[in-house]
Design an enzyme around this catalytic site. Sequence first.
Site, PDB file in Angstrom:
ATOM      1  N   GLY A  51       0.841  -1.193  -0.036  1.00  0.00           N
ATOM      2  CA  GLY A  51      -0.059   0.017  -0.064  1.00  0.00           C
ATOM      3  C   GLY A  51       0.734   1.409  -0.033  1.00  0.00           C
ATOM      4  N   CYS A 261     -28.133  -9.169 -16.321  1.00  0.00           N
ATOM      5  CA  CYS A 261     -27.475  -8.740 -17.758  1.00  0.00           C
ATOM      6  C   CYS A 261     -28.559  -9.196 -18.605  1.00  0.00           C
ATOM      7  CB  CYS A 261     -26.198  -9.567 -17.506  1.00  0.00           C
ATOM      8  SG  CYS A 261     -25.580  -9.461 -19.305  1.00  0.00           S
ATOM      9  N   CYS A 264     -26.346 -12.430 -20.767  1.00  0.00           N
ATOM     10  CA  CYS A 264     -26.383 -13.656 -20.152  1.00  0.00           C
ATOM     11  C   CYS A 264     -27.287 -13.852 -18.935  1.00  0.00           C
ATOM     12  CB  CYS A 264     -24.942 -13.930 -19.411  1.00  0.00           C
ATOM     13  SG  CYS A 264     -24.698 -12.769 -18.093  1.00  0.00           S
ATOM     14  N   CYS A 286     -23.262  -7.051 -18.585  1.00  0.00           N
ATOM     15  CA  CYS A 286     -22.249  -7.224 -17.501  1.00  0.00           C
ATOM     16  C   CYS A 286     -21.115  -6.465 -18.171  1.00  0.00           C
ATOM     17  CB  CYS A 286     -21.631  -8.705 -17.860  1.00  0.00           C
ATOM     18  SG  CYS A 286     -22.921 -10.062 -17.060  1.00  0.00           S
ATOM     19  N   CYS A 292     -19.322 -12.624 -19.079  1.00  0.00           N
ATOM     20  CA  CYS A 292     -20.610 -12.706 -19.585  1.00  0.00           C
ATOM     21  C   CYS A 292     -20.621 -13.774 -20.866  1.00  0.00           C
ATOM     22  CB  CYS A 292     -21.006 -11.142 -20.392  1.00  0.00           C
ATOM     23  SG  CYS A 292     -22.463 -11.177 -20.910  1.00  0.00           S
TER      24      CYS A 292
END
Lengths: 313, 375, 199
Positions: A51, A261, A264, A286, A292
């Site tokens: 970080g 979606c 899908c 998606c 997807c």
Amino acid sequence: MSTVVHPTPAPPADWRASCAPGHGRTSFAFLDEGAKREIRRRMLKAVAIPGCQVPFGSREMPIARGWGTGGLQLTLALIGPEDVLKVIDQGADDSVNAVSIRRFVTRVTGVRTTTDTPAATLIQTRHRVPEEPLRPHQILVFQVPIPEPLRLVEPSEVETRRMHAEADYSRMWLYLYEDIVTYGEITIGARYPVLVNRRHLMDPSPIPRWDVARLNRNPALMLFCAGREKRIYALPPHTLVEPLEFEDFGFRTESFAGRRCMHCGSTQSFLDEIIAEAAGRRRYACSDSAFCQKTRKAGGGLTHRPADGGRTP
Amino acid sequence: MGYVAVRGGEQAIANAETLLLMERAGGASELLNPRQIREQLYLAVDRVMGEGSLYAPDLAALAFKQAAGDTFEAAFILRSYRTTLPRIGYAEPAATEQMRIVRRISAAFKEIPGGQILGPTADYTLRLLNFDLEQESAQGNARAIRQLHQAVADLEPLPESFPKVVETLRREGLLVARAAPADAAAPAFDITRQALSFPAPRSAQLQTLARGETGGLLALAYSNMRGYGSVHPVIGELRVGYLPLAMKHPVSGAPVRVGEIKVTEAEVIARLDLSDGEPRFTLGYGVCFGHNETKAIAMAVLDRAMGAAEPEAPSEDQEFVLTHVDGIESMGFCNHYKLPHYVTFQSDLDRLRHLRAASPPPGTAGGREPEKSTS
Amino acid sequence: MPTRMPPSNRIIRDQRNFRVLLQAMSRPGRLFRLEALQPFGAHAAALAVAQCLLDHEVGFSTVGRESTESFAAAVAAATGARKAGLPEADFVFVAGPDGHGAAGAARRGSIDYPDAGATLVYSLDAQAARDPGHFRIRLSGPGIPEEDGIAPAMREIPAAELQALQTANADYPLGIDALFVRPNGELMALPRSTRIRLR
């Protein structure tokens, strides 16, 4: 004694032949070896201090500053003939910028590429974590526009360096608090600040809040790089990553309740909102195009753990 | 649908390149020869070399052609080409007294040792649109140039070197002493190899300004000149000319002249300083590739402005200036907003809708004291 | 647009070794394997690390009893890196598992730039015996999923040396990062983020 095998799949048979000389004056993976060594040294330091933003001598790349030059420099310093590369932008493999970066990297390395998340060894991404879970041998490289999470509250680098040195994140907490007082809610959309290893406040790049929980204790190595701002930082596997939140104002991911979606049928993925007609009717698809397609092939049956870590009620 | 959702991004990119070619070179006029650009648009070429930080007039002309006259884009192309070049070595420090002068002026003194040389400048021409250039005649131009040569035929040739105007002031002790670098033996900071940290050493400061974007430097310097700052510059000397460069011979170690580059150098005399007890003038320094007087002067003003002990204006804040003057970086970031931001925008939309759906109007949730859960 | 040239064996080895180093640094306390440089005997693995990461922009120092002078000469020749004093060195090469105080003397970075802390590369002896104290050591932190930590995969490192590392890294994020290599290329990393506890 435990023995760990570093995965080294065989390179494609023709990789060396496909690197025939005379096509140009550029070395393998574009960057000269000195530049790679510098980036590699910085990457190791970034991993050693999760970080923490490590400065590096960012090189000019043939794509514009702000378009992924940081992610690209990491990819080029990492990549070898054995790698299988995936590049996504907004979750999609066929976004123009992803295509442009993939085309450049294959041109200067000859590596194989894929859109299938589990098949990739190296994934360069802008603004998303792939929906499918990552595996321990994979490396996810993020393109970062603004590496400093404190830039929201403090423009000066000298001052933000001091704040990180002292782990003084009070102004960030105050910002969130004032947000709640003004709006009754934390209004940060993407780029939600996270605390890494209980020490460093980190900008997770402009991923949606949906993806933030997936940074926490992920089995894959995640590397972040801002080319314009010349900073590298990292999340080693299994690192503790916590979004800033208050006890009575918890961190919340985006809600797609009642949406699915249009391709899908998934209700388990981050969705792009599409304004379908002039009438302004909304449809959803998606954001992760490879996920997807896979879900469609599997008849909508692909399952994976919830992206939001179960935080959304 | 947007351009992410469309399949076949590769074909779209290829088509975009061809359309670009069509826009640049698809017209009826003759195609440009880069040599024409190098000779006739030399100020653009100089600017591209400076901002691209590579002294290569032919390549800069080519980049300018490729970029269809966009100096940002041309400098960017030149810079990314620069990345691929190996570094053979470092030039010896060059003394600008040795510059082969084409222009040299001082606004501080009427008479200067060596004299004022106006040289090629548009400063005193009337900026009237010259319609004669629509049908420019090479013979006419040649005649004008010949006449000039005849008129000055019996003048002495210019000397090899000119003394620096500011040296006169320095000898009198009216100028602050040149600060010795903290570690004179250490190599200069290399901004292409190391990330800047603040406070940045002066070598890093000058390098960043020297390859800064002309307009960006000008805007910041202008803010200082107008009053957001207090440099109050007087141009001690501005010179344009060819500066000889030398490198150490790899075997003998002796300096060997390897060529010359055209540069513009500005030294501005600025406000008083009392740091060593006596009041003295201070100096700001600017130098850049090619002929670019606006840039050199703006750089010199900013160099001096950043010397302020307590920054009170943006142009006096070293971090502010150095992180915002690079054209390649600022242009890239500005344009990156053209990239799709569907995901981040979706995330923001979610927040806005959530706020609007929540029943209490804004500002009424403030009674509660949220507590940190992670700290 | 630039195209590619075939990479040399050196370029490929450096790239592979870097990925191994990166994996090792990401998974502290576990065993990985570098492609060592032959024929450099006891220092083959340390030299492979040097060749992968060092060049003229880097200062290095050597610590330990045997053959450090010839090793330093080999590093300088192979990489162009310059010799530096221990407190200034970016990389410190230590001969043997005993650091001779290197962990305490090496650069730990500044509070603004903790990444300026040094990297220590310990060359372990092929014949070194297990340290009797090793069973008391637990490693935990980033890169280590086990809740109650793990024991280091290399058991010949003296507990005292690990304690010296722990002391050097007490003011995290200031600190040093350690790599341990065996002559056959086996590698283990202990970045400063790893918490070393002695039970």
